[in-house]
Design an enzyme around this catalytic site. Structure first.
Site, mmCIF file in Angstrom:
data_model
loop_
_atom_site.group_PDB
_atom_site.id
_atom_site.type_symbol
_atom_site.label_atom_id
_atom_site.label_comp_id
_atom_site.label_asym_id
_atom_site.label_seq_id
_atom_site.Cartn_x
_atom_site.Cartn_y
_atom_site.Cartn_z
ATOM 1 N N GLY A 172 6.582 5.614 -0.867
ATOM 2 C CA GLY A 172 5.922 6.952 -0.552
ATOM 3 C C GLY A 172 5.354 7.244 1.032
ATOM 4 O O GLY A 172 5.880 6.614 1.577
ATOM 5 N N GLY A 206 3.464 3.972 2.000
ATOM 6 C CA GLY A 206 3.749 2.733 2.154
ATOM 7 C C GLY A 206 4.778 2.355 1.157
ATOM 8 O O GLY A 206 5.664 3.291 0.453
ATOM 9 N N LYS A 239 3.197 -4.061 -1.684
ATOM 10 C CA LYS A 239 2.791 -3.119 -1.369
ATOM 11 C C LYS A 239 2.874 -3.091 0.632
ATOM 12 O O LYS A 239 1.932 -3.680 1.130
ATOM 13 C CB LYS A 239 1.736 -2.787 -1.443
ATOM 14 C CG LYS A 239 1.901 -1.082 -0.751
ATOM 15 C CD LYS A 239 0.477 -0.648 -1.081
ATOM 16 C CE LYS A 239 0.153 0.482 -0.176
ATOM 17 N NZ LYS A 239 -0.595 0.958 -0.180
ATOM 18 N N ASP A 298 -7.474 8.461 -10.116
ATOM 19 C CA ASP A 298 -6.279 9.099 -9.786
ATOM 20 C C ASP A 298 -4.911 8.199 -11.523
ATOM 21 O O ASP A 298 -4.199 7.847 -11.029
ATOM 22 C CB ASP A 298 -5.279 8.213 -8.958
ATOM 23 C CG ASP A 298 -4.052 9.363 -8.853
ATOM 24 O OD1 ASP A 298 -3.478 10.490 -9.126
ATOM 25 O OD2 ASP A 298 -2.831 8.525 -7.752
#
Length: 761
Positions: free
Chosen positions: A433, A436, A452, A549
């Site tokens: 994305g 990262g 990640k 989110d």
């Protein structure tokens, strides 16, 4: 004195070279000419091409460009091989092998008349060629008589018969041809060089008796097994003939020797030694004087007819030098070599080479080891700098205060994660994305993890980042992705999460698979687990945590299709006495609370709004990231609320569940979603209330009893609500200050990056 003599010898050498080759600035040296034709070497004085490539026309070789077959042009015979004079090989003169003619009778047409080819003509003014004594006249067949022509004052020939009585004596005498089926005889020396071969029929013999008959000159040595078949010689059409060649001393260009010693002079002086490079012998043949030169076999080899053609042989590299010197040192010298005692302490060349090679190898290993050590030290230094800059010391302090929680986040080393991800191999990428990349990895204990690797982090956010890591590491809920730890030794922090294998809810809603169908019961179960996880974050954790989110792409499914809420990249923890959090607006289009968008104040009710959108997705099966077109141009949430109010509920239910679902349950969940989507946060239920309500809806004894006290208020504020929706859509790009990648109208970044936060802390 000796040195002066050598200098004087150079004068005739230079003169002879200039005279021999007619050297001029315009002529090409003979050693630059083409020297091969059809795999046959053509040494000087023979040559191919221009006049500068051969001594005179008698030595010219024509190379057929189509067949690559060499011919001696003056005698018009195909060339088989050329040999320079070499006493060690019994060639006191130079030798050429050519293909000579074969005379035959009764071999092809049945006629008894002999087929006589042109005679072999090597005569002529200045011809350097002559038949050597190795050539024999041979006749093969029954009742055949071979006779040499053009040999004056002599009758030379032989006669063969087919008398079987001679066969046993032939084997005993071990001769090739003794008269039975073949015969042979030597030719005279010093005779004219035009020689033909004819076949005659012996007296008292029938002309047709005996079949095929052949006669020819040859230098080949045939065995007794293959010499009695005349048809083979006839089919070949030729026999190899050996010609000697020499230099005619009447040629003005070879009057002076090419720095070579005359054999007769050497005999008078007691022979010649290794200092003599080449030797010339003189003789006469059929009234002609000739010279034949060769390199001194005592230590030189090469072509004596070229300047510098005789080169020194390094006997120390040959068996003769090794055998003779044995344990002594072999020293090569011009024309010869000497064996000298080894000096005290002198090391054998082989042993010396091994020592030097070993020393060089150790030196190379030392340099390589030093390079690796320096590289490791520099890497360690960089990792220490990154660790301090990324808040490593602060994280250690935070972890030290949490001694009671053994399952706190772990600080991984960069080496551990490089090994786990195969040095961050691109084949291990799970998703990528704007902020990262996530890699699939396996720790040394066998656990599969998602690693990640973020792209950037603001240095002034380090303390906040560390605090959030500590808080998130304390989350321990079966429906929330566990943060296992982080690595601070890299340029930007690397986060390690538990691995969730079955993708995200958004993908499952869009593309159902046969092994797991998204029925209404499954969807309701998923909604209950999501609500339970958010309720835990808001009220049961050490500190209230706002996810900020919530969306279907951040709802993952494990191997048992249990919910795992993920992607805490924009999450924030608050103290107990805080009611809201003022932050930079962040979120995903279609899920963001309009009230939060206008005020930048995020509360627990903002997560409730986002969860309401997820409920709408579970009911409708549609993606809120793409606008729902209607006559009023409403957004996704407003369109759903309007449908519920206007009793158009069945129009928006997912066709895949409409026929088999409990409509009372679906209607109850829809009304709950409508309450969650209330434009006023205070009128929304909290997540604990939502979780309890969903559990009640799933109960088999449940009947629709959803409170709808705020419906009237919603009706009164329809126009304001719609205006608010439109205002959000119109000002979205301006009002949102989070990175543009978080507000993707297409497929969200999390579709391909389920575990990667949209923004790094």
């Amino acid at each position: 004195m000796k040195k002066e003599t050598q200098n004087l010898q150079c004068i005739p050498l230079v003169i002879s070279v200039l005279s021999l080759f007619g050297v001029s600035s315009a002529r090409k040296p003979p050693y630059l000419c083409n020297r091969v034709c059809g795999g046959i070497s053509i040494p000087f004085p023979f040559g191919i091409g221009g006049k500068e490539c051969y001594l005179n026309p008698w030595y010219e070789v024509v190379c057929n460009t189509t067949t690559s077959v060499p011919f001696l042009s003056r005698i018009n015979r195909e060339l088989v091989n050329i040999y320079l004079p070499d006493p060690t090989e019994y060639y006191s003169n130079g030798v050429v092998h050519i293909k000579g003619p074969v005379t035959s009778s009764g071999c092809s047409t049945g006629t008894s008349q002999p087929l006589t080819p042109q005679p072999l003509n090597v005569a002529g003014q200045g011809s350097p060629y002559f038949l050597t004594d190795k050539n024999l006249l041979m006749a093969v067949g029954c009742n055949v008589k071979a006779v040499m022509m053009d040999v004056k004052s002599q009758i030379i020939g032989c006669e063969s018969s087919c008398d079987e009585r001679n066969s046993s004596s032939q084997v005993v005498r071990n001769k090739i041809c003794s008269g039975n089926k073949c015969c042979q005889t030597r030719i005279p020396e010093g005779q004219p060089q035009v020689i033909g071969v004819n076949i005659e029929i012996p007296e008292n013999k029938n002309t047709t008796e005996g079949g095929c008959k052949v006669a020819f000159l040859t230098s080949n040595k045939y065995s007794s097994l293959n010499v009695t078949e005349p048809e083979e010689f006839h089919s070949d059409g030729y026999a190899v003939v050996e010609l000697g060649w020499y230099f005619d001393t009447s040629d003005s260009r070879v009057l002076s020797p090419i720095g070579c010693m005359n054999v007769s002079d050497a005999s008078q002086d007691g022979g010649y030694g290794s200092e003599t490079i080449c030797v010339c012998s003189y003789g006469y043949f059929s009234g002609f004087s000739y010279r034949s030169c060769y390199c001194n076999s005592m230590g030189y080899a090469g072509n004596p007819f070229l300047p510098g053609g005789c080169v020194d042989i390094d006997e120390c590299k040959l068996e003769i030098g090794r055998k003779r010197c044995k344990d002594q040192s072999c020293v090569n010298k011009p024309g010869w070599f000497t064996c000298e005692p080894k000096k005290p302490g002198q090391i054998k060349p082989v042993f010396q080479g091994v020592l030097i090679g070993s020393a060089l190898l150790l030196f190379a290993f030392g340099i390589f080891g030093l390079y690796k050590f320096i590289k490791k030290q520099r890497r360690s230094s960089r990792m220490r700098v990154f660790f301090r800059r990324n808040g490593g010391m602060l994280l250690k302090q935070q972890l030290a205060r949490k001694e009671g929680n053994v399952e706190m986040s772990k600080i991984f080393s960069s080496n551990e994660l490089e090994k786990a991800t195969d040095n961050f191999n691109t084949n291990r990428v799970l998703g990528q994305g704007g902020q990262g990349t996530v890699y699939k990895g396996m720790l040394v204990d066998g656990r599969i993890v998602a690693v990640k690797r973020s792209k950037a982090m603001d240095e002034d956010k380090v303390e906040e980042f560390i605090n959030e890591v500590v808080v998130l590491a304390q989350i321990n809920h079966r429906n929330i992705v566990k943060l296992l730890g982080c690595c601070l030794e890299t340029e930007v922090p690397v986060l390690v999460y538990e691995f969730v294998p079955n993708g995200d809810l958004c993908k499952r809603l869009r593309d159902e698979c046969d092994d797991y169908i998204m029925t209404w019961e499954v969807r309701l179960h998923i909604a209950i687990e999501i609500a339970g996880a958010l309720s835990y974050l808001h009220s049961a954790a050490s500190f209230p945590i706002y996810h900020r989110d919530i969306k279907t792409t951040n709802i993952l499914l494990d191997e048992k299709y249990q919910v795992k809420v993920s992607d805490f990249g924009t999450s924030r923890s608050v103290t107990i006495d805080q009611t809201h959090l003022t932050t930079q607006v962040a979120g995903t289009f279609g899920y963001v609370d309009p009230e939060y968008f206008q005020s930048s104040k995020f509360t627990d009710k903002s997560d409730v709004y986002s969860f309401g959108v997820v409920l709408v997705e579970l009911i409708t099966g549609k993606n809120p990231s793409s606008r729902v077109q209607s006559e009023e141009n409403r957004g996704f949430a407003a369109h759903f609320v309007a449908a519920v109010k206007e009793n158009r509920f069945l129009d928006i239910v997912d066709e895949r569940i409409k026929d088999e679902c409990n409509l009372d349950q679906v209607m109850a969940v829809a009304k709950l979603a409508k309450r969650c989507l209330n434009r006023k946060g205070k009128k929304r239920p909290n997540m604990r209330e939502v979780s309890v309500e969903l559990e009640r809806i799933r109960s088999s004894s449940y009947k629709s009893e959803i409170h709808n006290d705020d419906d009237d208020d919603d009706d009164d504020d329809d126009e304001d609500d719609q205006a608010m929706e439109l205002n959000i859509e119109e000002t979205w790009d301006v009002g949102m200050t989070a990175p543009a990648s978080m507000f993707n109208n297409g497929s969200p970044a999390s579709d391909v990056e389920p575990l990667v936060p949209l923004r790094t802390w």
